[in-house]
Write a protein that holds these residues in place. Structure first.
Motif, PDB file in Angstrom:
ATOM      1  N   MET A 128       0.832  -1.194   0.000  1.00 19.33           N
ATOM      2  CA  MET A 128       0.000   0.000   0.000  1.00 19.33           C
ATOM      3  C   MET A 128       0.871   1.251   0.000  1.00 19.33           C
ATOM      4  SD  MET A 128      -3.008   1.261  -0.033  1.00 19.33           S
ATOM      5  CE  MET A 128      -3.854   2.729   0.418  1.00 19.33           C
ATOM      6  N   HIS A 129       1.951   1.220   0.753  1.00 18.78           N
ATOM      7  CA  HIS A 129       2.808   2.402   0.792  1.00 18.78           C
ATOM      8  C   HIS A 129       3.295   2.773  -0.601  1.00 18.78           C
ATOM      9  CE1 HIS A 129       3.004   2.774   5.116  1.00 18.78           C
ATOM     10  NE2 HIS A 129       3.176   1.473   5.197  1.00 18.78           N
ATOM     11  N   ALA A 130       3.640   1.761  -1.370  1.00 16.00           N
ATOM     12  CA  ALA A 130       4.194   2.012  -2.697  1.00 16.00           C
ATOM     13  C   ALA A 130       3.184   2.627  -3.652  1.00 16.00           C
ATOM     14  CB  ALA A 130       4.735   0.710  -3.284  1.00 16.00           C
ATOM     15  N   HIS A 131       1.908   2.446  -3.385  1.00 15.15           N
ATOM     16  CA  HIS A 131       0.881   2.914  -4.312  1.00 15.15           C
ATOM     17  C   HIS A 131      -0.002   4.013  -3.737  1.00 15.15           C
ATOM     18  CE1 HIS A 131       1.976  -0.405  -6.889  1.00 15.15           C
ATOM     19  NE2 HIS A 131       1.914  -1.185  -5.839  1.00 15.15           N
ATOM     20  N   ALA A 132       0.323   4.493  -2.556  1.00 17.61           N
ATOM     21  CA  ALA A 132      -0.545   5.462  -1.878  1.00 17.61           C
ATOM     22  C   ALA A 132      -0.718   6.741  -2.687  1.00 17.61           C
ATOM     23  CB  ALA A 132      -0.016   5.768  -0.485  1.00 17.61           C
TER      24      ALA A 132
ATOM     25  N   PHE B 269      -1.333  -8.517  -8.344  1.00 24.55           N
ATOM     26  CA  PHE B 269      -0.646  -7.858  -7.236  1.00 24.55           C
ATOM     27  C   PHE B 269      -0.113  -8.875  -6.234  1.00 24.55           C
ATOM     28  CE2 PHE B 269      -2.407  -3.952  -8.866  1.00 24.55           C
ATOM     29  CZ  PHE B 269      -1.397  -3.042  -8.581  1.00 24.55           C
ATOM     30  N   CYS B 270      -0.873  -9.943  -5.980  1.00 28.26           N
ATOM     31  CA  CYS B 270      -0.373 -11.002  -5.104  1.00 28.26           C
ATOM     32  C   CYS B 270       0.909 -11.611  -5.683  1.00 28.26           C
ATOM     33  CB  CYS B 270      -1.434 -12.089  -4.915  1.00 28.26           C
ATOM     34  SG  CYS B 270      -2.842 -11.592  -3.927  1.00 28.26           S
ATOM     35  N   TYR B 271       0.849 -11.899  -6.960  1.00 30.56           N
ATOM     36  CA  TYR B 271       2.002 -12.492  -7.639  1.00 30.56           C
ATOM     37  C   TYR B 271       3.224 -11.582  -7.603  1.00 30.56           C
ATOM     38  CZ  TYR B 271       5.060 -13.505 -11.586  1.00 30.56           C
ATOM     39  OH  TYR B 271       6.153 -13.716 -12.367  1.00 30.56           O
ATOM     40  N   ILE B 272       3.053 -10.345  -8.031  1.00 33.51           N
ATOM     41  CA  ILE B 272       4.216  -9.467  -8.161  1.00 33.51           C
ATOM     42  C   ILE B 272       4.798  -9.093  -6.798  1.00 33.51           C
ATOM     43  CG2 ILE B 272       3.140  -7.167  -8.271  1.00 33.51           C
ATOM     44  CD1 ILE B 272       5.886  -8.558 -10.608  1.00 33.51           C
ATOM     45  N   ASN B 273       3.950  -9.012  -5.780  1.00 36.25           N
ATOM     46  CA  ASN B 273       4.465  -8.761  -4.433  1.00 36.25           C
ATOM     47  C   ASN B 273       5.285  -9.942  -3.934  1.00 36.25           C
ATOM     48  OD1 ASN B 273       3.483  -6.150  -4.050  1.00 36.25           O
ATOM     49  ND2 ASN B 273       1.496  -6.894  -3.350  1.00 36.25           N
ATOM     50  N   ARG B 274       4.864 -11.150  -4.248  1.00 32.72           N
ATOM     51  CA  ARG B 274       5.640 -12.317  -3.839  1.00 32.72           C
ATOM     52  C   ARG B 274       6.964 -12.397  -4.595  1.00 32.72           C
ATOM     53  NH1 ARG B 274       0.528 -13.426  -2.692  1.00 32.72           N
ATOM     54  NH2 ARG B 274       0.050 -14.666  -0.845  1.00 32.72           N
ATOM     55  N   VAL B 275       6.964 -12.025  -5.849  1.00 33.32           N
ATOM     56  CA  VAL B 275       8.214 -11.986  -6.607  1.00 33.32           C
ATOM     57  C   VAL B 275       9.168 -10.977  -5.972  1.00 33.32           C
ATOM     58  CG1 VAL B 275       9.259 -11.319  -8.817  1.00 33.32           C
ATOM     59  CG2 VAL B 275       7.213 -12.760  -8.796  1.00 33.32           C
ATOM     60  N   ALA B 276       8.679  -9.771  -5.692  1.00 35.83           N
ATOM     61  CA  ALA B 276       9.522  -8.736  -5.094  1.00 35.83           C
ATOM     62  C   ALA B 276      10.040  -9.172  -3.729  1.00 35.83           C
ATOM     63  CB  ALA B 276       8.741  -7.429  -4.981  1.00 35.83           C
ATOM     64  N   GLU B 277       9.166  -9.740  -2.907  1.00 36.00           N
ATOM     65  CA  GLU B 277       9.598 -10.195  -1.584  1.00 36.00           C
ATOM     66  C   GLU B 277      10.587 -11.349  -1.694  1.00 36.00           C
ATOM     67  OE1 GLU B 277       5.973 -10.978   0.526  1.00 36.00           O
ATOM     68  OE2 GLU B 277       5.446  -8.846   0.565  1.00 36.00           O
ATOM     69  N   GLY B 278      10.339 -12.261  -2.621  1.00 30.76           N
ATOM     70  CA  GLY B 278      11.219 -13.403  -2.802  1.00 30.76           C
ATOM     71  C   GLY B 278      12.608 -13.027  -3.274  1.00 30.76           C
ATOM     72  N   LEU B 279      12.697 -11.918  -3.987  1.00 30.15           N
ATOM     73  CA  LEU B 279      13.993 -11.446  -4.482  1.00 30.15           C
ATOM     74  C   LEU B 279      14.617 -10.385  -3.584  1.00 30.15           C
ATOM     75  CD1 LEU B 279      13.165 -11.234  -8.289  1.00 30.15           C
ATOM     76  CD2 LEU B 279      14.469 -13.014  -7.099  1.00 30.15           C
ATOM     77  N   GLY B 280      13.909 -10.011  -2.521  1.00 29.76           N
ATOM     78  CA  GLY B 280      14.435  -9.000  -1.608  1.00 29.76           C
ATOM     79  C   GLY B 280      14.473  -7.610  -2.215  1.00 29.76           C
ATOM     80  N   VAL B 281      13.548  -7.333  -3.103  1.00 25.60           N
ATOM     81  CA  VAL B 281      13.512  -6.013  -3.769  1.00 25.60           C
ATOM     82  C   VAL B 281      13.138  -4.951  -2.734  1.00 25.60           C
ATOM     83  CG1 VAL B 281      12.334  -4.622  -5.525  1.00 25.60           C
ATOM     84  CG2 VAL B 281      12.916  -7.013  -5.991  1.00 25.60           C
TER      85      VAL B 281
ATOM     86  N   LEU C  77      11.905  -1.134  -1.617  1.00 20.75           N
ATOM     87  CA  LEU C  77      11.049  -0.074  -2.147  1.00 20.75           C
ATOM     88  C   LEU C  77      11.915   1.055  -2.682  1.00 20.75           C
ATOM     89  CD1 LEU C  77       8.345   0.159   0.656  1.00 20.75           C
ATOM     90  CD2 LEU C  77       8.120  -0.890  -1.598  1.00 20.75           C
ATOM     91  N   GLU C  78      11.354   1.797  -3.603  1.00 26.40           N
ATOM     92  CA  GLU C  78      12.062   2.952  -4.127  1.00 26.40           C
ATOM     93  C   GLU C  78      12.203   3.995  -3.024  1.00 26.40           C
ATOM     94  OE1 GLU C  78      10.087   4.370  -7.653  1.00 26.40           O
ATOM     95  OE2 GLU C  78       9.811   2.336  -8.373  1.00 26.40           O
ATOM     96  N   PRO C  79      13.205   4.874  -3.114  1.00 21.91           N
ATOM     97  CA  PRO C  79      13.374   5.907  -2.100  1.00 21.91           C
ATOM     98  C   PRO C  79      12.082   6.720  -1.935  1.00 21.91           C
ATOM     99  CG  PRO C  79      15.248   5.883  -3.583  1.00 21.91           C
ATOM    100  CD  PRO C  79      14.219   4.945  -4.156  1.00 21.91           C
ATOM    101  N   GLY C  80      11.739   7.029  -0.706  1.00 23.49           N
ATOM    102  CA  GLY C  80      10.556   7.796  -0.436  1.00 23.49           C
ATOM    103  C   GLY C  80       9.306   6.964  -0.233  1.00 23.49           C
ATOM    104  N   MET C  81       9.399   5.634  -0.384  1.00 21.00           N
ATOM    105  CA  MET C  81       8.220   4.773  -0.209  1.00 21.00           C
ATOM    106  C   MET C  81       8.337   4.029   1.099  1.00 21.00           C
ATOM    107  SD  MET C  81       7.484   3.181  -3.881  1.00 21.00           S
ATOM    108  CE  MET C  81       6.912   4.169  -5.218  1.00 21.00           C
TER     109      MET C  81
END
Length: 100
Positions: free
Chosen positions: A1-5, A82-94, A96-100
């Motif tokens: 949610m923070h990333a898309h607020a 969104f479920c899929y892409i969040n799991r990919v990001a979490e699985g790869l340790g991505v 958040l962009e600065p400011g998120m």
């Protein structure tokens, strides 16, 4: 949610976007939502947490709130993505962009 607020706040047409965003961040059940949005949030929560539990009857509240089959299909696609892409990001340790 923070990333898309920020994107979310820019889409809110009526009311206090910041307050709605904050309410959704903490508990969507306490947010001032339409019947359709409330039904979508409940469905999204179930689909995200227990996808194997979804049955035909789970679509009833969506239909009662005015969503047709196309809208439900689109919602399932967006929720699942969104479920899929969040799991990919979490699985790869991505991070958040600065400011998120």
């Amino acid at each position: 949610m923070h990333a898309h607020a920020a994107d979310f706040r820019s889409e809110v047409r009526d009311g206090d976007a910041a307050a709605l965003s904050e309410a959704l961040l903490h508990d969507w059940r306490r947010a001032a939502l339409t019947r359709a949005d409330r039904a979508l949030c409940a469905f999204a929560e179930t689909l995200a947490r227990e996808p194997g539990r979804i049955v035909e009857e789970d679509l009833g509240p969506l239909r009662a709130a005015g969503l047709d089959d196309r809208s439900i299909h689109d919602a399932v696609q967006a929720i699942s993505y969104f479920c899929y892409i969040n799991r990919v990001a979490e699985g790869l340790g991505v991070d958040l962009e600065p400011g998120m």
